[in-house]
Design a protein around this motif. Structure first.
Motif, PDB file in Angstrom:
ATOM      1  N   ASP A 140       1.246   3.410  11.431  1.00 59.02           N
ATOM      2  CA  ASP A 140       0.766   3.151  12.558  1.00 59.02           C
ATOM      3  C   ASP A 140       0.236   1.627  12.452  1.00 59.02           C
ATOM      4  O   ASP A 140      -0.897   1.473  11.820  1.00 59.02           O
ATOM      5  CB  ASP A 140      -0.699   4.244  12.926  1.00 59.02           C
ATOM      6  CG  ASP A 140      -1.155   3.679  14.437  1.00 59.02           C
ATOM      7  OD1 ASP A 140      -0.318   2.827  14.959  1.00 59.02           O
ATOM      8  OD2 ASP A 140      -1.988   4.523  14.700  1.00 59.02           O
ATOM      9  N   PRO A 198       0.772  -1.272  -0.059  1.00 56.63           N
ATOM     10  CA  PRO A 198       0.029  -0.080   0.019  1.00 56.63           C
ATOM     11  C   PRO A 198       0.962   1.452  -0.059  1.00 56.63           C
ATOM     12  O   PRO A 198       2.141   1.004  -0.009  1.00 56.63           O
ATOM     13  CB  PRO A 198      -0.896  -0.235   1.338  1.00 56.63           C
ATOM     14  CG  PRO A 198       0.015  -0.908   2.328  1.00 56.63           C
ATOM     15  CD  PRO A 198       0.758  -1.822   1.283  1.00 56.63           C
ATOM     16  N   ASP A 199       0.083   2.320   0.121  1.00 56.58           N
ATOM     17  CA  ASP A 199       0.958   3.698   0.188  1.00 56.58           C
ATOM     18  C   ASP A 199       1.446   3.747   1.543  1.00 56.58           C
ATOM     19  O   ASP A 199       1.121   3.324   2.380  1.00 56.58           O
ATOM     20  CB  ASP A 199      -0.086   4.726   0.126  1.00 56.58           C
ATOM     21  CG  ASP A 199       0.487   6.114   0.008  1.00 56.58           C
ATOM     22  OD1 ASP A 199       0.671   6.712   1.188  1.00 56.58           O
ATOM     23  OD2 ASP A 199       1.005   6.567  -1.235  1.00 56.58           O
ATOM     24  N   ALA A 259       2.172   6.045   3.728  1.00 56.75           N
ATOM     25  CA  ALA A 259       1.468   6.432   4.712  1.00 56.75           C
ATOM     26  C   ALA A 259       0.385   5.575   5.330  1.00 56.75           C
ATOM     27  O   ALA A 259      -0.030   5.579   6.841  1.00 56.75           O
ATOM     28  CB  ALA A 259       0.667   7.729   4.199  1.00 56.75           C
ATOM     29  N   GLU A 260      -0.007   4.479   4.734  1.00 47.64           N
ATOM     30  CA  GLU A 260      -1.002   3.412   5.282  1.00 47.64           C
ATOM     31  C   GLU A 260      -0.067   2.720   6.506  1.00 47.64           C
ATOM     32  O   GLU A 260      -0.902   1.977   7.215  1.00 47.64           O
ATOM     33  CB  GLU A 260      -1.772   2.921   4.594  1.00 47.64           C
ATOM     34  CG  GLU A 260      -2.563   3.585   3.514  1.00 47.64           C
ATOM     35  CD  GLU A 260      -3.458   2.803   2.413  1.00 47.64           C
ATOM     36  OE1 GLU A 260      -3.464   1.490   2.737  1.00 47.64           O
ATOM     37  OE2 GLU A 260      -3.366   3.413   1.307  1.00 47.64           O
ATOM     38  N   LEU A 261       1.034   2.590   6.547  1.00 51.96           N
ATOM     39  CA  LEU A 261       1.708   1.573   7.252  1.00 51.96           C
ATOM     40  C   LEU A 261       2.472   2.225   8.288  1.00 51.96           C
ATOM     41  O   LEU A 261       3.165   1.524   9.176  1.00 51.96           O
ATOM     42  CB  LEU A 261       2.903   0.977   6.321  1.00 51.96           C
ATOM     43  CG  LEU A 261       2.594   0.045   4.905  1.00 51.96           C
ATOM     44  CD1 LEU A 261       3.775  -0.312   4.215  1.00 51.96           C
ATOM     45  CD2 LEU A 261       1.797  -0.715   5.320  1.00 51.96           C
ATOM     46  N   ARG A 295       7.032   2.416  13.576  1.00 46.67           N
ATOM     47  CA  ARG A 295       6.363   0.939  13.936  1.00 46.67           C
ATOM     48  C   ARG A 295       7.216   0.424  14.850  1.00 46.67           C
ATOM     49  O   ARG A 295       6.682  -0.617  15.454  1.00 46.67           O
ATOM     50  CB  ARG A 295       6.036   0.253  12.800  1.00 46.67           C
ATOM     51  CG  ARG A 295       4.976   0.490  11.903  1.00 46.67           C
ATOM     52  CD  ARG A 295       4.907  -0.335  10.682  1.00 46.67           C
ATOM     53  NE  ARG A 295       4.145  -1.582  11.198  1.00 46.67           N
ATOM     54  CZ  ARG A 295       2.801  -1.905  10.702  1.00 46.67           C
ATOM     55  NH1 ARG A 295       1.933  -1.030  10.176  1.00 46.67           N
ATOM     56  NH2 ARG A 295       2.336  -2.820  11.251  1.00 46.67           N
TER      57      ARG A 295
END
Length: 725
Positions: free
Chosen positions: A111, A104-105, A107-109, A257
């Motif tokens: 949090d 995915p993009d 930014a989606e990873l 993360r």
């Protein structure tokens, strides 16, 4: 006829003397031999002179045979290798292409928490505890402090910006170290790049599914498994990330993360957790400490062991220096000035209180929240520290070494707002058994104020007389029961105040029987004692069980003038980033239980317990104190609960396994713990008198003797209506 047109035949003379002969025709060129013929001719050795065939001996022939065989094997291996390599490269390209399409993009990873966080604020609005998975907010490789970015790269992957996702040199070095230290090649040092570590944090793209995994912990353990096959998958995933994302995007995912101890996920949460500042402004020493946590976040967390964390940070600073991120002067300076914890992180107070608030709040916004929640509470850090220090003072100086005895303290305001809570001798514990809330123990004589509260509310007076003499009751099914005083003595006709301040058992039972056990039970229940109350006459002597929190809240009802109290710790709950609270206070003053005049008279009687009776060790210089001691059968539990005009506090002491205390009663160590804690609580506060009535001199009149059953109760009610004593 003329023969001029005919060719003349040659003359004989010409033949004789010869005509110039014609040149002989040139021989035709010999055709080139064919490939087959050439091979045939090469295969036939030329005959030596003398007609003998060539011969090199058997060893030469064997050597030529082996050489030919090796050439054939080499050609076979090459043919298989390049074809296999092409197939593997094609499969790898397909795998990378597939994973590339699923990523995915970035930014989606950023949090990746499955749960939310809970931040607890004290009454002043300062953070004192964290629960759940903390995430302070999104940071990027560009937005964090340059020192933090450099520290992470220097510590975790110094060739991060030069490799393509995996580092063969790093893997080989890690295998060598593991083998030299007696471990397996994949155990211990992994040689993983930051990209590979990020791939592992993403669980190779496998999202958490509650239906597939028994718990999140099982899911995480599976993601952290280290096998040869999983390392291969991790390498492919890392290569896909290198194709899909930039280096800074990969580093940003990692910085958000990575777990950094203390419940903090990501650099921003860790910076706020340990230093009370944003990750964008941490200095080199703080950056080194944060980067050092990545190796072993739980054991290296500064809240667990600050010195160990500082030592690890010194190593990180040296690595930064070796890689030219810091000069020699900067390195020396920051090693001499290591990072320290913020005041909130250093305090480590209110662990029991935080656990209680979390357990008392709605589960979907506390223990199992998926949102980031802010809880503003009633905790006063100054009072919390005072309670902890008071408990330590007594156990360090007046309790024998090796004793397993436990104690608990609760301090609250008259409206039930809990200001401090200590659930055991380990005052900094979190997640431990909370004896202030979870332990249900017999209350002993600490229950007696509710007997006298019922009597005063029904018209009895503080100076009414009751006979302290041998007394027995016949209990159906149990036979005769005869209460006895702790001292074993009898004092004859005594005022109620005398009976309470000296904690006499026989007068308490007589008063309870006179006003009716149901009335005593109703008063105790109205003040918040929710445990099952004894049905027999031993009710008056505290045969029922209750928690320290319940008992302290019930005494708060006496302090506030006779109204019930629901102890509370939560002021408001709101989502992080929102200004409007979702819920507010869950407790406070409730309905009236006894009249205010009865409450004030009872306060006066209880003040005599401290100034003249069993609670003298709890006295505070300059302050009026009211309270009551309590000791259960065989001294299994010892209590002191009391209050000033400012605060009410309760202390319990005993063993978790109900072993009897040795030489301890409520008038002893519990009263001393109460004194030490409340001296500190009231430090700097101007003394205020208790809200108690002041007895007026009365003319000499015969005193009534309570205990006349219903007649005495009715007489008391009539006198209360018409204002008589």
């Amino acid at each position: 006829m003329s023969d001029s047109g005919r060719k003349k035949p040659p003359l004989v003379a010409e033949n004789r003397y010869g005509r110039k002969p014609k040149p002989a025709p040139k021989p035709r060129a010999k055709p080139k031999p064919t490939r087959k013929a050439a091979a045939k001719s090469r295969s036939k050795p030329k005959a030596r002179r003398g007609g003998k065939r060539p011969s090199g001996g058997p060893f030469a022939r064997l050597a030529r045979l082996v050489l030919s065989l090796l050439r054939w094997i080499g050609r076979l291996i090459w043919a298989v290798t390049w074809r296999t390599g092409m197939v593997c490269a094609l499969i790898l390209a397909i795998a990378i292409g597939y994973l590339y399409s699923t990523l995915p993009d970035p930014a989606e990873l950023l949090d990746g928490r499955a749960r939310g966080s809970v931040t607890l604020l004290d009454r002043n609005g300062d953070v004192f505890a964290w629960r759940g998975d903390q995430f302070g907010g999104v940071v990027t490789a560009e937005s964090v402090s340059p020192d933090l970015r450099n520290a992470v790269v220097a510590t975790e992957d110094k060739r991060f910006y030069r490799h393509f996702g995996i580092s063969p040199r790093g893997i080989a070095s890690a295998v060598r170290i593991n083998l030299s230290e007696g471990r397996g090649p994949l155990s211990g040092h992994g040689g993983s790049t930051i990209t590979q570590q990020t791939a592992k944090l993403l669980c190779l793209g496998v999202a958490y599914d509650p239906e597939q995994w028994e718990s999140e912990a099982d899911y995480v353990r599976d993601c952290r498994r280290t096998t040869l096959w999983r390392k291969a998958k991790e390498a492919v995933f890392a290569l896909s990330m290198e194709v899909k994302y930039t280096k800074d995007e990969i580093l940003s995912i990692y910085l958000n993360r990575a777990y950094m101890g203390g419940g903090a996920y990501g650099a921003e949460a860790a910076a706020q957790r340990y230093f009370g500042k944003h990750a964008a402004v941490v200095n080199a020493a703080e950056s080194a400490m944060l980067a050092g946590l990545l190796t072993a976040p739980s054991s290296l967390a500064p809240t667990s062991n600050l010195k160990r964390s500082q030592d690890r940070a010194a190593t990180v600073l040296r690595l930064m220096n070796e890689q030219d991120y810091l000069s020699d002067e900067e390195t020396a300076y920051w090693q001499e000035h290591p990072a320290t914890l913020s005041q909130a992180a250093k305090a480590s107070t209110g662990g029991y209180f935080a656990d209680w608030v979390m357990a008392s709040g709605p589960e979907f916004f506390t223990r199992n929240t998926t949102e980031d929640v802010i809880l503003r509470t009633t905790l006063d850090p100054r009072i919390q520290k005072a309670a902890e220090d008071g408990l330590r003072e007594i156990f360090e100086n007046k309790v024998r070494d090796g004793s397993k005895a436990q104690a608990a303290i609760v301090v609250m305001s008259a409206d039930g707002a809990v200001r401090a809570m200590v659930g055991g001798r380990d005052v900094e514990a979190s997640g431990a058994f909370n004896r202030a809330v979870q332990a249900k123990r017999q209350t002993g004589s600490a229950f007696k104020p509710f007997v006298y509260a019922a009597a005063l509310d029904l018209g009895y007076a503080y100076d009414d007389l009751v006979e302290d003499a041998p007394y027995c009751l016949n209990i159906p099914g149990s036979g005769e029961w005869c209460p006895k005083n702790y001292t074993g003595k009898h004092y004859g006709q005594v005022p109620l105040t005398f009976a309470l301040k000296n904690s006499l058992n026989i007068p308490a039972v007589k008063i309870s029987e006179a006003v009716g056990r149901e009335n005593v039970r109703a008063v105790a229940s109205g003040f918040g004692i929710e445990s099952d109350l004894a049905a027999g006459p031993a009710l008056a002597l505290g045969a029922s069980e209750s928690s320290l929190l319940e008992m302290t809240g019930a005494y708060a009802g006496i302090l506030n003038g006779g109204s019930s109290v629901t102890p509370y710790g939560l002021i408001e709950l709101r989502l992080q980033g929102e200004s409007d609270p979702l819920m507010g206070t869950g407790g406070g003053i409730g309905e009236r239980v006894i009249t205010e005049s009865a409450a004030r008279e009872l306060t006066y009687m209880m003040s005599k317990v401290v100034s003249e009776g069993t609670g003298r060790r709890a006295a505070l210089n300059g302050w009026q104190v009211a309270g009551k001691t309590g000791t259960t059968q065989a001294a299994r539990d010892a209590w002191f609960i009391g209050f000033t005009a400012e605060y009410v506090a309760g202390v319990w002491m005993g063993y978790d396994d109900n072993t009897p205390l040795t030489g301890v009663t409520g008038s002893g160590l519990p009263a001393e713990i109460w004194h030490e804690a409340m001296v500190r609580v009231h430090d700097g506060i101007a003394p205020t008198p208790l809200p108690a009535f002041v007895p007026k001199p009365k003319p000499d009149t015969p005193k009534r003797r309570p205990g006349g059953g219903i007649e005495g109760v009715l007489d008391g009610i009539i006198r209360d209506i018409f204002g008589g004593r």
